[in-house]
Enzyme design. Structure first.
Site, short mmCIF file in Angstrom:
data_model
loop_
_atom_site.label_atom_id
_atom_site.label_comp_id
_atom_site.label_asym_id
_atom_site.label_seq_id
_atom_site.Cartn_x
_atom_site.Cartn_y
_atom_site.Cartn_z
N SER A 62 -23.23 35.33 27.12
CA SER A 62 -24.46 36.11 26.89
C SER A 62 -25.89 35.22 27.13
O SER A 62 -25.70 34.49 28.08
CB SER A 62 -24.40 36.50 25.35
OG SER A 62 -25.58 37.38 24.79
N SER A 63 -26.78 35.43 26.28
CA SER A 63 -27.84 34.75 26.65
C SER A 63 -29.00 34.73 25.44
O SER A 63 -28.91 35.79 24.68
CB SER A 63 -28.59 35.47 27.97
OG SER A 63 -29.98 34.69 27.81
N TYR B 109 -32.53 43.21 31.00
CA TYR B 109 -31.59 41.94 31.02
C TYR B 109 -31.20 41.73 29.79
O TYR B 109 -29.92 41.41 29.24
CB TYR B 109 -32.24 40.98 31.62
CG TYR B 109 -31.31 39.68 31.60
CD1 TYR B 109 -30.30 39.55 32.36
CD2 TYR B 109 -31.63 38.47 30.89
CE1 TYR B 109 -29.21 38.43 32.35
CE2 TYR B 109 -30.93 37.37 30.87
CZ TYR B 109 -29.70 37.39 31.68
OH TYR B 109 -28.84 36.18 31.52
N LYS C 139 -27.20 41.67 27.50
CA LYS C 139 -26.90 40.86 26.80
C LYS C 139 -26.54 41.21 25.30
O LYS C 139 -25.60 40.59 24.59
CB LYS C 139 -27.60 39.48 27.13
CG LYS C 139 -27.64 38.94 28.47
CD LYS C 139 -26.14 38.66 28.85
CE LYS C 139 -26.18 38.12 30.21
NZ LYS C 139 -24.86 37.89 30.98
#
Length: 300
Positions: free
Chosen positions: A170-171, A184, A188
């Site tokens: 993920s982020s 984006y 995630k």
């Protein structure tokens, strides 16, 4: 001049002697030709895992095949390389079917996938007015649909004793609200939601966790605009692990620290967290988003 950090990291790629906790385990890594994927491949290979290295574009073929050769020479593990678009309807199934054809037991036909690393992903920073349906569908197709299709294709081959390990990349973008990351960041966040659901659905078969890197020293970081780095600067300045160490860190990061507010992660630092979640020691950790960002995002 080479930093102490670079020299130490290079030395650490030289293999591990003695006990290797992933010996005999089969691991699939998507997006394995560059960046974090390469680091994860090195980490799992050093722990003894047999690897399936996936890449997408023709331009990545040489890098992925060279990586396979290097891992075999360095760590004595078996690797195969599979080209497939993780976001296409048939790409994930192609990965699983090819791996099965190669790694099935020659007599019994048994085939088991022990570890899946959903690493492949794409990103494009777009403000609200810049977002298009095409960009939205592209990012969600690869970052969200791709991992789901891979899990569907792999489902029949996961262990039935809780020994499986699934790690989703993920982020911090899922929670930090960075400008230009409506799409984006959303992909995630969706991946993290699937992580929690899969942890329950696969409770008797595998642990399922995500890791949430912040900025990482990869080609994607090198290509970010000065404007985007400026917007990240306050976040990096408040990240405990990002404080620059001139005597240790890479010289290019030391030189850029004033502009960036500190340093991004090194690839092997992210890979180390992923590798930890793939070992038997991580059995009691599932359904979690595990910090891989130096403290940029601190969970409550």
């Amino acid at each position: 001049m080479e930093s102490l950090r670079t020299r130490t990291a290079a030395t650490n790629l030289g293999g591990v002697q003695g006990y290797r906790p992933l010996e005999g385990k089969l691991a699939i890594i998507t997006g394995a030709s560059r960046g974090i994927g390469v680091g994860i491949a090195h980490n799992l290979a050093s722990k003894g895992a047999t690897l399936v290295l996936n890449y997408t574009s023709d331009s990545s073929a040489k890098a992925c095949n060279d990586l396979s050769t290097l891992l075999t020479q360095t760590h004595g593990v078996t690797c195969i390389v599979i080209q497939a678009d993780i976001g296409s309807p048939h790409g994930p199934a192609h990965i699983i079917n090819t791996a099965k054809n190669h790694y099935s037991h020659p007599k019994t036909g048994k085939f088991q996938i022990d570890i899946i690393i959903n690493n492949a992903g794409v990103s494009k920073n777009l403000t609200i007015e810049e977002c298009t349906i095409e960009d939205y569908e592209w990012q969600y197709r690869i970052n969200v649909l791709g991992p789901l299709l891979l899990m569907q294709a792999a489902l029949s081959y996961l262990p039935h004793d809780r020994s499986g390990r699934i790690v989703n990349l993920s982020s911090v973008s899922s929670s930090q609200g960075f400008i230009g990351q409506s799409v984006y960041g959303g992909t995630k966040a969706a991946l993290e939601a699937m992580t929690r659901t899969w942890a329950r659905e696969l409770a008797e078969r595998a642990t399922v966790n995500a890791v949430n890197p912040g900025p990482v020293k990869t080609d994607m970081w090198a290509q970010t605009t000065a404007e985007f780095k400026k917007s990240l600067r306050p976040f990096i300045q408040q990240t405990p692990g990002s404080a620059i160490r001139p005597e240790v860190d890479d010289m290019d990061l030391v030189a850029d620290a004033e502009n960036s507010g500190g340093r991004p992660a090194y690839v092997d630092e992210i890979a180390g967290v992923v590798g930890m979640l793939c070992t038997p020691d991580s059995l009691w950790c599932t359904g979690q988003v595990v910090c891989a960002n130096g403290g940029m995002r601190m969970a409550m």
